[in-house]
Scaffold this active site. Structure first.
Site, short mmCIF file in Angstrom:
data_model
loop_
_atom_site.label_atom_id
_atom_site.label_comp_id
_atom_site.label_asym_id
_atom_site.label_seq_id
_atom_site.Cartn_x
_atom_site.Cartn_y
_atom_site.Cartn_z
N CYS A 115 0.86 -1.19 0.00
CA CYS A 115 0.00 0.00 0.00
C CYS A 115 0.89 1.24 0.00
O CYS A 115 1.75 1.39 0.87
CB CYS A 115 -0.90 0.00 1.23
SG CYS A 115 -1.71 1.59 1.53
N GLU A 150 9.20 -0.24 -11.82
CA GLU A 150 7.90 -0.23 -12.51
C GLU A 150 6.73 0.02 -11.54
O GLU A 150 5.83 -0.81 -11.38
CB GLU A 150 7.69 -1.54 -13.27
CG GLU A 150 8.64 -1.74 -14.41
CD GLU A 150 8.39 -3.02 -15.20
OE1 GLU A 150 8.80 -3.08 -16.38
OE2 GLU A 150 7.78 -3.97 -14.64
N CYS A 160 -5.49 4.44 2.67
CA CYS A 160 -5.66 5.23 1.45
C CYS A 160 -6.89 6.12 1.56
O CYS A 160 -6.88 7.27 1.08
CB CYS A 160 -5.77 4.31 0.24
SG CYS A 160 -4.18 3.57 -0.24
N GLU A 311 14.99 -1.33 -19.91
CA GLU A 311 14.72 -2.75 -20.14
C GLU A 311 14.18 -2.97 -21.55
O GLU A 311 13.43 -2.16 -22.08
CB GLU A 311 13.69 -3.29 -19.15
CG GLU A 311 14.13 -3.41 -17.71
CD GLU A 311 13.06 -4.07 -16.85
OE1 GLU A 311 12.20 -4.80 -17.40
OE2 GLU A 311 13.07 -3.84 -15.63
N TRP A 319 5.21 -12.91 -20.72
CA TRP A 319 3.93 -12.57 -20.10
C TRP A 319 2.86 -12.18 -21.11
O TRP A 319 1.72 -11.92 -20.74
CB TRP A 319 4.13 -11.41 -19.10
CG TRP A 319 4.99 -10.30 -19.63
CD1 TRP A 319 6.34 -10.16 -19.47
CD2 TRP A 319 4.57 -9.18 -20.41
NE1 TRP A 319 6.79 -9.03 -20.11
CE2 TRP A 319 5.72 -8.40 -20.68
CE3 TRP A 319 3.34 -8.75 -20.90
CZ2 TRP A 319 5.68 -7.22 -21.43
CZ3 TRP A 319 3.29 -7.57 -21.64
CH2 TRP A 319 4.45 -6.83 -21.89
N LYS A 360 11.13 -17.33 -15.81
CA LYS A 360 12.19 -18.24 -16.24
C LYS A 360 12.21 -18.41 -17.75
O LYS A 360 13.22 -18.87 -18.31
CB LYS A 360 12.03 -19.60 -15.56
CG LYS A 360 10.77 -20.39 -15.88
CD LYS A 360 10.75 -21.71 -15.10
CE LYS A 360 9.46 -22.50 -15.33
NZ LYS A 360 8.27 -21.81 -14.77
N TYR A 361 11.13 -18.07 -18.44
CA TYR A 361 11.12 -18.15 -19.90
C TYR A 361 11.21 -16.77 -20.55
O TYR A 361 11.01 -16.63 -21.75
CB TYR A 361 9.88 -18.89 -20.39
CG TYR A 361 9.85 -20.33 -19.92
CD1 TYR A 361 10.94 -21.16 -20.11
CD2 TYR A 361 8.74 -20.84 -19.26
CE1 TYR A 361 10.93 -22.47 -19.65
CE2 TYR A 361 8.72 -22.14 -18.81
CZ TYR A 361 9.82 -22.96 -19.00
OH TYR A 361 9.81 -24.25 -18.55
#
Length: 681
Positions: A115, A150, A160, A311, A319, A360-361
């Site tokens: 948070c 990010e 909040c 990046e 993803w 991992k991929y």
């Protein structure tokens, strides 16, 4: 200059030695040398390793790796590790856990799971940043700081809610002003006490509407909650920033942005970044023009200063629905696309593939096989050698455009929170239509905020300028009065900064500048369209084009009617107008036209303003960008096609810095290849 401490285009990326046994470290360093890797980003997700409990801090592994990298001539982009809190923190201090859109308290897991208004998170993240900065302030490997990673994700917890009320008090001053800003008398939503205001989520004002898009009963509160959450995360960043700066005032600080990321107002964030950096992850089928627009958006966040490509993947992602390999040559080409548009670094996620979990991929310079005998490593090493060869000649070179597209996060939020007129309206897609037409013509574009200095631009485009903030209309009037050409479109000038309609007729505060009045807005079904029929088409422009989605029914109030609608009950009403205003002109495109219209019309509009393309003849899949420094020009020509093409350089000539080849006139450029031409004046 970003690269002052290592004066070349930095080459490297995210490295996670804390996930590997020490024998792997030395092998990685050996291969870094082979690949030309000279910058490594460390410590991005190592909070749990660095702080195993509330009182203990262990930086031994980081000390050792910092020293090893320094000994090998590799600089460090040092992250603060605060992008994912440790498990012990979630167990002991549950206030650190977010509450989601549906009101559910999260458990430990994932990342960006904190948070932003948690006192616990703020306390320990700042303490971590402070300890790291104090420990490594004098380390010779340190090049730049990387706070968190990010940033993103909203929270709807009680912390909040309390902070939101304080934010509202600071913004509006009184509960009466909030009621007025939100038009709270609608549906009897008048508030009498601050405690009556709750975050807008699925338990209150919002729900997931068509195609997952957020819908809301009250745009005012939802718009302010977007602003508040963006500010809350920015406050977290600023707290770490301040903790670091007191130890290393001369070392630049950044955090990695994500292009057109909707949740955070990057134009506001950029004011607090020493350097803009961002992560570029296009799919195999992402239009090259869209990626170029994202680079230009990131460059525009700090008035055209160079940025960091923090990046990208050297091969594939993990993803997306379909994670295609980058074809041979594409990684190099897309790396140079970033450099062409203002990047002074080329960096990857990741340098070595992780052995387990969800990434991992995801591609890496060093694949799971663990040696250098792979296509990806070979291409990485070849690019590293080229960047070494280029040295510092491109550093701090600027892209100088004469066309600007206005991009505004508040406007984006407001457009897509709107309860009508169509769910098909997507702000970034509409901007990209205009950008793509200029990109295809090799005309340089800056993507800037509504508060940018417009005086140096010959043409300013503001598609779907739905929200008009205070002072913006006056600044646009002055820009056109002084001789500029301004273009805006349907669904513009509708509301103020609180999403309250400007009464007296659309397009509100832009009405005088544009010389039109918009009476109604027709929303067409996806299966429907209309036509734009030009009264006296100029050379190269057809008589008629398809249009659709939204059609404004407008009346001229002094503007010249250039085109009319061709169909439906509003056939013959204006579809394209231009209004002479002082020494300039203001155009209104009353509908969403097909791409062909923009491809034909916008270059002619540029030509009328004395804005010339970078190449002699535009070709599909060929991109051009020009960076300038110390009176020298560096023309990038990139061939995104798999096959070779003959490129017309027009008046441009010079020497390709990568091959030493002299180029002028027309020349053949191989598929997925590029030139960097040091131009001759």
């Amino acid at each position: 200059m970003i690269n002052e401490r290592k004066p070349k285009i930095w080459y490297g990326g995210d490295y996670n030695p804390d996930q590997w046994e020490k024998p792997v470290w030395d092998e990685d360093l050996r291969m870094f040398k082979l690949a030309g890797i000279d910058v490594a980003t460390l410590n991005v997700f190592a909070w749990a390793n660095n702080q195993p409990d509330e009182q203990t801090y262990e930086f031994g592994w980081l000390d050792e790796m910092m020293d090893k990298l320094r000994a090998d001539g590799v600089g460090v982009c040092l992250a603060t590790s605060t992008a994912a809190h440790p498990a012990w923190m979630a167990r002991k201090y549950p206030d650190v856990l977010r509450v989601d859109f549906d009101g559910r308290k999260r458990k430990f897991g994932g990342r960006h799971n904190s948070c932003p208004n948690s006192p616990t998170y703020r306390k320990y993240s700042v303490r971590m940043a402070d300890k790291l900065a104090e420990r490594y302030k004098d380390h010779p490997a340190l090049l730049i700081w990387h706070i968190s990673n990010e940033y993103g994700g909203y929270c709807y917890c009680d912390n909040c809610a309390t902070a939101f009320r304080v934010w509202l008090q600071q913004r509006y001053g009184s509960i009466e002003a909030v009621n007025q800003a939100w038009n709270a008398s609608f549906w009897g939503h008048t508030f009498y006490e601050w405690e009556e205001i709750v975050p807008p989520n699925s338990l209150s004002e919002e729900w997931r509407g068509y195609n997952g898009r957020t819908a809301t009963n009250f745009q005012g509160i939802s718009l302010d909650y977007c602003r508040f959450q963006s500010d809350s995360l920015l406050d977290c960043y600023k707290l770490e920033y301040d903790a670091i700066k007191k130890h290393t005032p001369e070392v630049p600080i950044t955090t990695n942005l994500m292009g057109a990321y909707k949740e955070l107002d990057y134009q506001k964030w950029a004011k607090h970044l020493d350097v803009v950096s961002w992560d570029n992850y296009p799919s195999l089928d992402t239009p090259y023009s869209y990626t170029a627009m994202m680079h230009d958006l990131m460059r525009g966040l700090k008035d055209g200063l160079p940025f960091m490509l923090m990046e990208q993947t050297p091969s594939q992602q993990n993803w997306q629905p379909y994670n295609s390999l980058k074809r041979p040559g594409v990684m190099r080409l897309w790396s140079y696309q970033a450099v062409a548009r203002g990047a002074d670094t080329v960096m990857f996620f990741q340098l070595r593939r992780s052995v387990g979990a969800c990434e991992k991929y995801h591609g890496a310079v060093i694949e799971h096989v663990g040696h250098e005998h792979t296509r990806v490593f070979r291409e990485s090493a070849e690019l590293g050698a080229e960047l070494f060869k280029l040295g510092d000649c491109l550093l701090d070179a600027r892209v100088k455009a004469k066309v600007a597209i206005l991009f505004d996060w508040d406007n984006w939020w407001a457009v897509e929170l709107s309860s009508g007129p169509t769910v098909a309206l997507k702000y970034v897609e509409e901007l990209h239509k205009y950008y793509a037409a200029l990109y295809g013509a090799n005309i340089a574009v800056d993507v800037v905020g509504v508060d940018a200095d417009l005086s140096e631009y010959g043409l300013v485009l503001a598609p779907v300028m739905y929200m008009i903030k205070p002072g913006v209309a006056n600044r646009l009037e002055q820009y056109v009065q002084d001789g500029g050409t301004f273009v805006t479109t349907y669904f513009s000038g509708i509301v103020n900064e609180n999403d309250i309609v400007t009464l007296g007729g659309y397009p509100g505060e832009l009405r005088k500048l544009l010389g039109i009045w918009s009476e109604e807005i027709d929303a067409l079904l996806p299966s429907q369209n209309n036509r734009i029929r030009l009264n006296s088409p100029a050379h190269g422009i057809k008589n008629s084009y398809v249009c659709g989605m939204l059609c404004d029914l407008i009346h001229s109030e002094g503007a010249e009617v250039i085109a009319e609608y061709g169909e439906d009950f509003y056939q013959g009403m204006p579809a394209l107008t231009v209004n002479k205003f002082g020494n300039g002109q203001a155009w209104y495109v009353a509908t969403s036209p097909e791409a062909a219209f923009l491809q034909d019309w916008l270059p002619s509009l540029c030509a009328a303003s004395g804005i010339e393309p970078l190449l002699g003849v535009a070709q599909q899949g060929v991109e051009a960008s020009l960076r300038e420094k110390d009176g020298e020009g560096y023309l990038f020509v990139l061939n995104h096609n798999a096959n070779s093409v003959v490129v017309d350089l027009g008046q441009q000539s010079g020497t390709d810095m990568l091959t030493g080849r002299a180029l002028s006139g027309s020349a053949e450029l191989a598929g997925r290849d590029l030139w960097i031409i040091k131009t001759v004046k």
